[in-house]
Scaffold this active site. Structure first.
Site, PDB file in Angstrom:
ATOM      1  N   GLU A 116      -5.182  -1.577   9.493  1.00  0.00           N
ATOM      2  CA  GLU A 116      -5.025  -2.878   8.841  1.00  0.00           C
ATOM      3  C   GLU A 116      -3.666  -3.068   8.202  1.00  0.00           C
ATOM      4  O   GLU A 116      -2.977  -2.106   7.859  1.00  0.00           O
ATOM      5  CB  GLU A 116      -6.090  -3.020   7.746  1.00  0.00           C
ATOM      6  CG  GLU A 116      -7.472  -3.148   8.335  1.00  0.00           C
ATOM      7  CD  GLU A 116      -8.488  -3.667   7.334  1.00  0.00           C
ATOM      8  OE1 GLU A 116      -9.599  -3.981   7.758  1.00  0.00           O
ATOM      9  OE2 GLU A 116      -8.169  -3.768   6.139  1.00  0.00           O
ATOM     10  N   CYS A 129       2.059  -5.056   3.236  1.00  0.00           N
ATOM     11  CA  CYS A 129       1.559  -3.697   3.011  1.00  0.00           C
ATOM     12  C   CYS A 129       1.128  -3.130   4.366  1.00  0.00           C
ATOM     13  O   CYS A 129       0.201  -3.652   4.989  1.00  0.00           O
ATOM     14  CB  CYS A 129       0.382  -3.778   2.041  1.00  0.00           C
ATOM     15  SG  CYS A 129      -0.426  -2.209   1.774  1.00  0.00           S
ATOM     16  N   CYS A 136      -6.908   9.139   7.085  1.00  0.00           N
ATOM     17  CA  CYS A 136      -5.992   9.953   6.280  1.00  0.00           C
ATOM     18  C   CYS A 136      -6.554  11.366   6.211  1.00  0.00           C
ATOM     19  O   CYS A 136      -7.771  11.526   6.118  1.00  0.00           O
ATOM     20  CB  CYS A 136      -5.877   9.360   4.865  1.00  0.00           C
ATOM     21  SG  CYS A 136      -4.648  10.174   3.826  1.00  0.00           S
ATOM     22  N   CYS A 140      -8.433  11.449  -1.515  1.00  0.00           N
ATOM     23  CA  CYS A 140      -8.447  11.019  -2.908  1.00  0.00           C
ATOM     24  C   CYS A 140      -9.807  10.371  -3.158  1.00  0.00           C
ATOM     25  O   CYS A 140     -10.251   9.549  -2.354  1.00  0.00           O
ATOM     26  CB  CYS A 140      -7.290  10.059  -3.161  1.00  0.00           C
ATOM     27  SG  CYS A 140      -5.719  10.825  -2.695  1.00  0.00           S
ATOM     28  N   CYS A 143     -10.437   6.523  -3.081  1.00  0.00           N
ATOM     29  CA  CYS A 143      -9.812   5.736  -2.001  1.00  0.00           C
ATOM     30  C   CYS A 143     -10.728   5.669  -0.788  1.00  0.00           C
ATOM     31  O   CYS A 143     -11.198   6.701  -0.294  1.00  0.00           O
ATOM     32  CB  CYS A 143      -8.478   6.374  -1.609  1.00  0.00           C
ATOM     33  SG  CYS A 143      -7.734   5.626  -0.156  1.00  0.00           S
ATOM     34  N   CYS A 386      -6.263  -2.948  -2.559  1.00  0.00           N
ATOM     35  CA  CYS A 386      -5.948  -1.530  -2.382  1.00  0.00           C
ATOM     36  C   CYS A 386      -7.188  -0.698  -2.155  1.00  0.00           C
ATOM     37  O   CYS A 386      -8.157  -0.817  -2.900  1.00  0.00           O
ATOM     38  CB  CYS A 386      -5.350  -0.995  -3.671  1.00  0.00           C
ATOM     39  SG  CYS A 386      -3.611  -1.008  -3.691  1.00  0.00           S
TER      40      CYS A 386
HETATM   41  N1  SAH Z   1      -1.278   7.635   0.972  1.00  0.00           N
HETATM   42  C1  SAH Z   1      -0.330   6.991   0.156  1.00  0.00           C
HETATM   43  C2  SAH Z   1      -0.186   5.506   0.455  1.00  0.00           C
HETATM   44  C3  SAH Z   1      -1.448   4.760   0.733  1.00  0.00           C
HETATM   45  S1  SAH Z   1      -2.552   4.555  -0.651  1.00  0.00           S
HETATM   46  C4  SAH Z   1      -0.630   7.229  -1.308  1.00  0.00           C
HETATM   47  O1  SAH Z   1      -1.687   7.756  -1.611  1.00  0.00           O
HETATM   48  O2  SAH Z   1       0.216   6.910  -2.126  1.00  0.00           O
HETATM   49  C5  SAH Z   1      -1.687   3.284  -1.572  1.00  0.00           C
HETATM   50  C6  SAH Z   1      -2.115   3.140  -3.028  1.00  0.00           C
HETATM   51  O3  SAH Z   1      -3.427   2.570  -3.122  1.00  0.00           O
HETATM   52  C7  SAH Z   1      -2.187   4.474  -3.738  1.00  0.00           C
HETATM   53  O4  SAH Z   1      -1.561   4.442  -4.985  1.00  0.00           O
HETATM   54  C8  SAH Z   1      -3.642   4.653  -3.871  1.00  0.00           C
HETATM   55  O5  SAH Z   1      -3.903   5.542  -4.880  1.00  0.00           O
HETATM   56  C9  SAH Z   1      -4.140   3.247  -4.119  1.00  0.00           C
HETATM   57  N2  SAH Z   1      -5.580   3.094  -3.944  1.00  0.00           N
HETATM   58  C10 SAH Z   1      -6.340   3.672  -3.013  1.00  0.00           C
HETATM   59  N3  SAH Z   1      -7.637   3.350  -3.190  1.00  0.00           N
HETATM   60  C11 SAH Z   1      -7.708   2.522  -4.239  1.00  0.00           C
HETATM   61  C12 SAH Z   1      -8.775   1.836  -4.894  1.00  0.00           C
HETATM   62  N4  SAH Z   1     -10.030   1.930  -4.470  1.00  0.00           N
HETATM   63  N5  SAH Z   1      -8.471   1.064  -5.954  1.00  0.00           N
HETATM   64  C13 SAH Z   1      -7.186   0.942  -6.366  1.00  0.00           C
HETATM   65  N6  SAH Z   1      -6.142   1.565  -5.794  1.00  0.00           N
HETATM   66  C14 SAH Z   1      -6.391   2.360  -4.744  1.00  0.00           C
HETATM   67 FE1  SF4 Z   2      -4.859   9.090   1.756  1.00  0.00          FE
HETATM   68 FE2  SF4 Z   2      -6.016   7.238   0.231  1.00  0.00          FE
HETATM   69 FE3  SF4 Z   2      -5.164   9.485  -0.886  1.00  0.00          FE
HETATM   70 FE4  SF4 Z   2      -3.379   7.673  -0.033  1.00  0.00          FE
HETATM   71  S1  SF4 Z   2      -4.856   7.386  -1.669  1.00  0.00           S
HETATM   72  S2  SF4 Z   2      -3.336   9.912   0.326  1.00  0.00           S
HETATM   73  S3  SF4 Z   2      -4.456   6.876   1.801  1.00  0.00           S
HETATM   74  S4  SF4 Z   2      -6.783   9.320   0.661  1.00  0.00           S
END
Ligand code: SAH
Ligand code: SF4
Length: 413
Positions: A116, A129, A136, A140, A143, A386
């Site tokens: 996406e 974005c 991935c 995290c 996420c 996000c």
């Molecule tokens: N993998 C990279 C870039 C993609 S994630 C990274 O982790 O930085 C981009 C941003 O979205 C990151 O800061 C991540 O922590 C945030 N993000 C992911 N899931 C989210 C959620 N459910 N609510 C708010 N921010 C989120």
């Molecule tokens: Fe991967 Fe989501 Fe963690 Fe970014 S925030 S490194 S996309 S698992």
């Protein structure tokens, strides 16, 4: 200084986007690669050099998808090109527009992988974005992308293709006569020509699906085309790469891509960061902040952004805010903090902090002289916020999520 080497966990040896019909997709290829392909197709060296330069300009600067409109290429040559090559775009499965103007596209690769991208218009800018991987390898815990398996790295063509598609949709290719293409050397002109200049798409963030520093080569090659003055011409100052903290690749990112850096910090203690950003067990907070302090080009004019997702009773106390300030000071980091209200998704085990808590957290950081704006969630009605990307995928049970987390942690080593 020795710059640490390559650690992409999923190696893709291809820079060319796969296709079924035997023709080669030029999307994502640079001058030199196009020139080599032309030579392999029996153009003599001089012609290959000139034609590759012209074709590069038409593809990335003008946004054309047909060789037929390349008016400075001989009419007889155009079918020759069309028989062998295409200028592709990612397939659009679904395009949605939110009530607040945010747009979301669900895209599909030629081998049927979905990913996406999101466009977020603001008064003074428009931010695209983009994704770097399908899924991935990291996990995290807040996420949604982290709950998916990594399917594969996106190719440079699939990464640049997202920007091309957004410009198509926004109708932002230059019109009118093309300035003639100078026949000079390839690598002398990688400074962006465009600033905002009336366009909607002014900024790019690598904050979609995937960890860009685990697909380093393809992300770098794609961004070079995006930044090239004869390509998309976007200044590196308008591009931000977000990493969860792949420390050994950060110096290389600074040297070879040299865009703004955002770091997903999200916690200030080992215990909490180990839990919510598990790559922390491999590269801890101190190592990460040292790498930030050493990031090439970092200065007050070019600060590092720390992303901090606000999770209720997890990472949002006054003490956490004070510790964040002291870490930034300890490492003398020119930094700003981006506070992101957590966006829940089906099966998520966290809640978003209360608005008053987020405000208080922000104030503590601001009072210490560090900018800490609260990001307004955008496009909620179309699940564009996000961590909600690829929202069509199924809900997993808690047990499945735990098992996946363990598997990914083991793979990380
Ligand atoms: N993998 C990279 C870039 C993609 S994630 C990274 O982790 O930085 C981009 C941003 O979205 C990151 O800061 C991540 O922590 C945030 N993000 C992911 N899931 C989210 C959620 N459910 N609510 C708010 N921010 C989120
Ligand atoms: Fe991967 Fe989501 Fe963690 Fe970014 S925030 S490194 S996309 S698992």
């Amino acid at each position: 200084m020795q710059i640490p080497g390559h650690i992409d966990p999923v190696v893709t040896h291809r820079s060319i986007t796969p296709r079924g019909d035997g023709r080669i997709d030029l999307m994502g290829l640079n001058h030199l690669q196009i020139r080599q392909l032309f030579e392999e197709s029996q153009l003599d060296a001089k012609a290959a050099k000139l034609r590759s330069k012209q074709v590069f300009h038409w593809i990335y600067h003008r946004g054309v998808t047909s060789f037929e409109v390349m008016t400075d290429i001989a009419k007889t040559m155009r079918p020759w090109l069309a028989d062998r090559f295409v200028i592709g775009r990612p397939e659009v499965v679904e395009a949605q527009v939110s009530t607040d103007g945010t747009r979301k596209w669900l895209l599909r690769t030629d081998d049927a992988q979905d990913y996406e991208m999101v466009f977020i218009p603001d008064a003074d800018r428009g931010t695209l974005c983009i994704s770097s991987q399908v899924g991935c390898t990291l996990n995290c815990r807040f996420c949604h992308t982290g709950t998916m398996r990594l399917v594969r790295n996106l190719t440079p063509g699939e990464i640049v293709g997202q920007v091309m598609l957004a410009r198509d949709a926004l109708g932002e290719w230059p019109k009118g006569n093309m300035a003639s293409v100078a026949d000079d050397d390839e690598d002398d002109d990688d400074v962006g020509h465009y600033t905002a200049d009336g366009r909607m798409l002014t900024n790019i963030v690598l904050m979609g699906m995937g960890e860009p520093l685990y697909n380093f080569d393809n992300v770098r090659d794609a961004m070079k085309i995006v930044m090239h003055g004869d390509g998309l011409g976007l200044s590196r100052r308008r591009i931000t790469l977000s990493t969860s903290g792949v420390v050994p690749m950060m110096a290389r990112a600074g040297e070879e891509i040299n865009v703004n850096l955002a770091v997903s910090l999200h916690a200030v203690t080992k215990e909490i960061r180990d839990e919510i950003v598990p790559i922390n067990r491999k590269y801890g907070i101190d190592e990460l902040l040292r790498a930030c302090a050493e990031y090439p080009g970092v200065s007050n004019a070019r600060r590092i952004t720390f992303e901090y997702v606000m999770l209720k009773d997890k990472n949002d106390s006054d003490d956490d805010a004070h510790e964040l300030v002291s870490l930034i000071r300890q490492y003398k980091l020119p930094a700003k903090v981006n506070l992101i209200p957590f966006n829940p998704w089906p099966g998520a085990i966290y809640e978003c902090s209360d608005p008053e808590r987020i405000k208080r957290f922000s104030n503590i950081i601001f009072e210490a002289g560090i900018s800490a704006p609260i990001r307004t969630p955008r496009g909620r009605d179309i699940m564009a916020a996000c961590g909600q990307l690829k929202s069509s995928s199924e809900k997993k049970s808690r047990a499945e999520l735990d098992r996946l987390a363990e598997e990914k942690q083991a793979a990380l080593g």
